[in-house]
Design an enzyme around this catalytic site. Structure first.
Site, PDB file in Angstrom:
ATOM      1  N   ASP A  55      -5.668  74.111  16.911  1.00  0.00           N
ATOM      2  CA  ASP A  55      -4.721  73.639  17.903  1.00  0.00           C
ATOM      3  C   ASP A  55      -4.186  72.304  17.384  1.00  0.00           C
ATOM      4  OD1 ASP A  55      -3.537  73.820  20.379  1.00  0.00           O
ATOM      5  OD2 ASP A  55      -5.049  72.577  21.349  1.00  0.00           O
TER       6      ASP A  55
ATOM      7  N   LYS B 111      19.483  62.435  33.327  1.00  0.00           N
ATOM      8  CA  LYS B 111      18.751  62.202  32.072  1.00  0.00           C
ATOM      9  C   LYS B 111      18.677  60.719  31.720  1.00  0.00           C
ATOM     10  CE  LYS B 111      18.638  66.650  30.098  1.00  0.00           C
ATOM     11  NZ  LYS B 111      18.430  67.450  28.979  1.00  0.00           N
TER      12      LYS B 111
ATOM     13  N   ASP C 188      -6.529  78.607  25.446  1.00  0.00           N
ATOM     14  CA  ASP C 188      -7.199  78.904  24.175  1.00  0.00           C
ATOM     15  C   ASP C 188      -8.407  79.815  24.345  1.00  0.00           C
ATOM     16  OD1 ASP C 188      -5.489  77.186  22.701  1.00  0.00           O
ATOM     17  OD2 ASP C 188      -6.601  75.461  23.435  1.00  0.00           O
TER      18      ASP C 188
END
Length: 1023
Positions: free
Chosen positions: A376, A487, A721
């Site tokens: 990962d 934004k 995971d």
């Protein structure tokens, strides 16, 4: 298994009785394949009207209570299905009857059988077989309890998933807001969530205000994700209008319709997938099984051969059966099970000191066999904290210090532009340090606020001193928080700096949006017009920093003129009454989650150890590629297809993928790949990065690597995971950042979350494999001097040279500590410079090891024992030639006048004392030749001189076995308890020449082996 299609489609087809197991197996495989498929969801594409029609929900009043009850009765509670768990007693039985233990149990049963036969056919049977059976049973039970205690871990995967389920949810039913138990939330419910809540089910957002969710446990993305009613992406995992069960709402509020509950949620699918995966056998378990086959084969071959021989020699069949059992049992290395368990436990403890916590003893060695690591990115390869990496001001890119201990480069802070930029970054920032942390280093302090703002806060605190004091000097008057439409984030502050106006407007946000709002720029502290040349310079810097995988923010300010905005002016952030255009651009700051300091070196070590490191992340391809290059997963000079296309200035489609050694694969490309295409990719690229992957894809990647014959280690920290961690040969979870779920699915936990600790684990795993070979070679060698007396006793009819009890004293007494001491032996050479072992060819116990232990060293040891035996009997008047055929008379308790070679007569009692003295001396001889065996087993290739005698435990082992042998021989009462008699001092020396011979023989063998690598001696004797 499509999601969001209404309950009935999930009802599992009932299998007919006669369909039997085949149907069940096929169905289980189909369910599994369905779970591995990507999330199939189209609710994010539906309009509000279509949603209303599909779920029958009033978008303002919610479901009626009666309708909710109906759906609850139909679908069942919103809770994850617990998996079938293995009862603790079954786990305990597996430890007692698994693998090596079975061999010892068979041995014990055969001993009891032999004792039974003797008891039935003789008046006073010898108790040796009874003792041996009891001891073998005790060894198995004690070792089994020890192993069970070491691995007292249950598969608590689903229990930790339960912790993810929110207890309460705020639902809207009959037009009223109600607190509903999360288990009672149903399909079509209208639910509200706010900052701090856990999402109770998969929701389709229909309205939101500044809502951000943390999806890191699901997708691996560390940045908070904005949630709004907008359909922003075809992929349901990436669109903004869906939020997922058990993820957290960080800030803002949102309202949504429940589109999936319980096992059908995205998280529920992962839970089901993780708990239904079967882990295969560990490499060491396969090795031990192979070893048992060899030992059993040898034992049965010898047993049957001598059974037939004894019948030919005229023994009756009962005696022949006892011989058969005796030979088979004598072949069983009683102490080896305990030795292997203790060796693995010692290594596990050693690894724990180096931050690798092993949950499953066999995983200790698995890590050493690893040939592929799927790692990962976030938190494993990186520091798991956003950090300012670069700034752009004064038309120049400056590099910030991203090291964990601030030992890197520093940039020029004297420019007036930097003073302006740091002021904006400190003021236009809602992050704050938590209280009482003044004595903690700045980088380690906890921050309230999002990751990017925390990075800016720490950077300014490090470079410019207290941000709190800065904020007190420039008090905030008004603020527009960041939102996905504008934004940008803006705040207005009182300004007390002499020579400047009374109000300062500061703004930060997406660089292109900020630049569009500016008409001037600060250079060297002076304001200049923003011309095309500067816009190009900005664009180049923005592209360069973006290409490094960094998150770039633009900063600008504006001194509000005093005549228009006098002191006390009422700023209105709803009906904006101040300028947000024609501002002054100051610079860019770029952030990244930087690689950990030790990782590049660790990846380099993996490469030289022949281990392929693949990055698998949920993050963006550009960021993933940048980090992969930073840590050496993509090494310098290796190009991807895109790099080659850019260099040659041709379209990507014209580049042959085989020309690129490295490749970055997007999750959407992986989705369309067949198994064959994935296999091809894994085979032909040495350096691979998978980006934007889903949990199911992680699992598919692991299976792809395993199809190549790789032993795969997977690292991960999120719930996402867990399926891959469970499927891998060894799953490695993160101890600090890891979720409970990932820790339960894993075999090993990194206590410091650092990839470099895995490399330490690989080293320890390889070392224990080498050392177990040495331990087994040492233990097996003494089998020959233990079996051969019995064989000669049958064939030559001589008095028994070595008794059963004495054999036990060797296997479970003198040999134990020396065998275990070999686990402490240091590596012979750099074990991290060789390729991973091939599980098919490089076995723990191979024919060559058996040939050395049994055929060469074992034979020399047996000769030493027989020499001592014949010397003692000769001293007492029985010459070797006269012993042949004397057994029947010797063992007859009614013969009290047996003549020796000199005509002396011996009673039964006196004969037996001499025989037991021989047993003791034979035992002592084995101990003395085992000295040499222990020293030669220290090394498989090096000379003892090179290896040295630095292993203190081994030296202690030499003294311990000698002291124990002396104690057993001379301790009063041993003649009654173990039939061990005191020996004349001279008898100890009979075996010394043989001990020296063994040492010199093996030194010579290893010398030839080193001089002629790959030659005949290596092929025949190197184990």
């Amino acid at each position: 298994m499509g999601l969001g299609k209404g309950k009935d489609e999930y009802k599992l087809a009932a299998t007919s009785e006669d369909g039997g197991k085949k149907d069940k197996k096929a169905k289980a495989k189909k369910d599994m394949d369905d779970l591995k498929k990507e999330v199939d969801l189209d609710d994010h594409k539906l309009t509000l009207d279509e949603l209303h029609r599909k779920y029958g929900t009033d978008l303002t009043r919610g479901l009626s209570s009666s309708r909710a009850k109906e759906i609850l009765a139909r679908d069942g509670p919103n809770a994850l299905t617990p998996p079938p768990t293995t009862p603790e007693w079954v786990k305990f039985c597996k430890q007692l009857f698994g693998g090596f233990s079975m061999l010892l149990w068979i041995g014990a049963i055969l001993c009891f059988l032999a004792y039974g036969i003797q008891a039935a056919s003789e008046d006073e049977p010898a108790n040796d077989n009874l003792y041996l059976g009891i001891v073998l049973s005790a060894v198995v039970i004690i070792t089994g309890c020890f192993s069970y205690y070491q691995e007292a871990k249950s598969s608590k995967i689903m229990e930790s998933f339960k912790n993810l389920v929110p207890r309460q949810a705020l639902g809207i039913r009959d037009g009223e807001k109600k607190n509903i138990n999360a288990e009672e939330v149903v399909l079509g419910d209208l639910v509200e969530v706010k900052g701090g809540d856990r999402i109770p089910a998969d929701l389709r957002i229909i309205s939101a205000h500044g809502c951000k969710v943390d999806n890191s446990s699901l997708t691996g993305e560390s940045e908070p994700q904005t949630r709004s009613p907008d359909f922003s992406n075809e992929n349901p995992l990436e669109t903004r209008n869906i939020s997922f069960f058990s993820t957290n709402c960080i800030e803002g509020t949102a309202r949504g319709i429940v589109i999936n509950t319980e096992d059908r949620t995205v998280m529920g699918r992962i839970a089901t997938l993780a708990s239904s995966l079967e882990g295969g056998k560990t490499p060491i378990a396969i090795e031990i099984e192979h070893f048992i086959h060899i030992i059993t084969g040898v034992a049965v071959f010898l047993g049957v051969s001598f059974f037939i021989l004894s019948l030919i020699l005229g023994y009756n069949w009962l005696e022949a059966v006892i011989f058969l059992i005796g030979i088979i049992v004598a072949n069983v290395p009683e102490g080896l099970l305990a030795t292997v368990t203790v060796c693995l436990t010692l290594t596990a403890k050693r690894m724990a000191k180096k931050n690798c916590l092993v949950k499953n003893l066999e995983a200790v060695e698995t890590l050493g066999s690893t040939s592929t690591i799927c790692s990962d990115k976030t938190g494993t390869l990186t520091q798991n904290r956003m950090t300012v990496a670069h700034m752009w001001f004064d038309n120049q890119i400056h590099e910030a210090d991203t090291t964990e201990n601030q030992s890197g480069t520093s940039f020029d802070r004297s420019s007036a532009t930097w003073a302006n930029l740091s002021r904006i970054a400190g003021l236009c920032n809602r992050a704050v340090f938590l209280a009482d942390q003044s004595n903690i280093p700045i980088l380690k302090r906890d921050v309230a606020g999002d990751a990017s703002e925390a990075a800016l806060l720490k950077c300014i605190e490090l470079c410019c001193g207290s941000v709190n004091e800065m904020r007190e000097k420039y008090p905030k008057i008004a603020e527009i928080p960041f939102n996905s439409t504008n934004k940008y984030q803006l705040s207005i502050h009182k300004n007390t700096t002499p020579g400047e106006t009374k109000h300062l407007l500061v703004m930060k946000g997406a660089p292109e949006r900020i630049l569009d709002r500016c008409n001037s720029i600060v250079l060297q502290g002076k304001v200049q017009a923003l011309d095309d040349e500067m816009k190009d310079a900005f664009q180049n810097a923005y592209v360069e920093l973006g290409g490094l995988g960094e998150r770039v923010l633009g900063f600008c300010h504006y001194h509000l003129p005093d005549d228009e905005f006098p002191e006390g002016f009422a700023f209105d952030t709803d009906e904006v009454n101040f300028p947000t255009e024609n501002l002054c651009f100051v610079g860019l700051m770029a952030m990244i989650d930087p690689p950990r300091a030790a990782v590049p070196d660790a990846v380099g070590k993996c490469r030289s150890a022949g281990i392929k490191v693949i990055m698998v992340t949920g993050d963006h391809p550009i960021t993933a590629k940048a980090i992969a290059k930073g840590v050496g997963i993509i090494s310098e000079g290796n190009e991807t297809v895109e790099d080659i296309a850019a260099r040659l200035n041709v379209p990507v489609s014209e580049v042959n993928p085989r020309d690129a050694k490295a490749c970055v694969v997007h999750g959407s490309e992986l989705k369309d790949m067949t198994s064959e295409e994935l296999d091809d990719l894994l085979k032909h690229h040495t350096e691979i990065v998978f980006a934007r992957t889903s949990p199911q894809q992680k699992l598919i990647i692991v299976e792809g690597c395993q199809r190549q014959g790789a032993i795969v280690a997977v690292t991960g920290d999120g719930v996402n995971d867990s399926p891959a961690l469970k499927k891998a040969d060894i799953g490695v979870a993160m101890g600090i950042a890891g979720s409970d779920v990932s820790k339960q699915a894993a075999d090993m936990i990194l206590l410091d979350d650092n990839f470099a600790s895995i490399v330490t684990g690989v080293e320890e795993g390889r070392l224990i494999f080498d050392n177990l070979k040495k331990s087994i070679a040492y233990t097996l060698t003494s089998n020959i001097p233990e079996i051969s007396p019995f064989l000669l006793f049958i064939i030559a009819n001589i008095p028994l040279p070595l008794g059963t009890v004495t054999i036990l004293c060797i296997d479970l007494g003198t040999d134990m500590v020396p065998a275990i001491s070999l686990a402490y032996e240091k590596a012979e050479s750099d074990i991290m410079k060789r390729q991973p072992r091939n599980p098919k060819t490089d076995k723990l116990v191979n024919e060559r090891l058996i040939s050395i232990a049994y055929g060469q060293i074992g034979m020399m040891q047996a000769t030493a024992g027989f020499f001592t035996y014949f010397v003692i009997l000769a001293e007492n008047g029985f010459l070797p030639m006269d012993l042949i055929g004397v057994r029947v008379l010797w063992d007859d308790k009614y013969v009290n006048d047996l003549e020796d070679s000199y005509g002396q007569q011996w009673t039964y009692e006196r004969r037996k004392i001499v025989e037991y003295s021989c047993h003791t001396a034979f035992f002592a001889s084995i101990v003395i030749v085992q000295w040499a065996d222990l020293i030669i087993c220290k090394t498989r290739r090096n000379s003892i001189v090179q290896q040295g005698m630095t292993n203190r435990i081994l030296i202690f082992g030499l003294f311990e076995e000698t002291a124990l042998a002396a104690f057993l021989s001379y301790c009063p009462g041993m003649d009654v308890a173990l039939r061990m008699y005191p020996m004349k001092p001279l008898w100890w020396f009979c075996a010394f020449p043989y001990s020296l011979l063994i040492f010199l023989y093996d030194e010579a063998r290893r010398y030839i082996l080193r001089r002629n690598p790959g030659g005949w001696v290596e092929k025949e004797t190197y184990y």
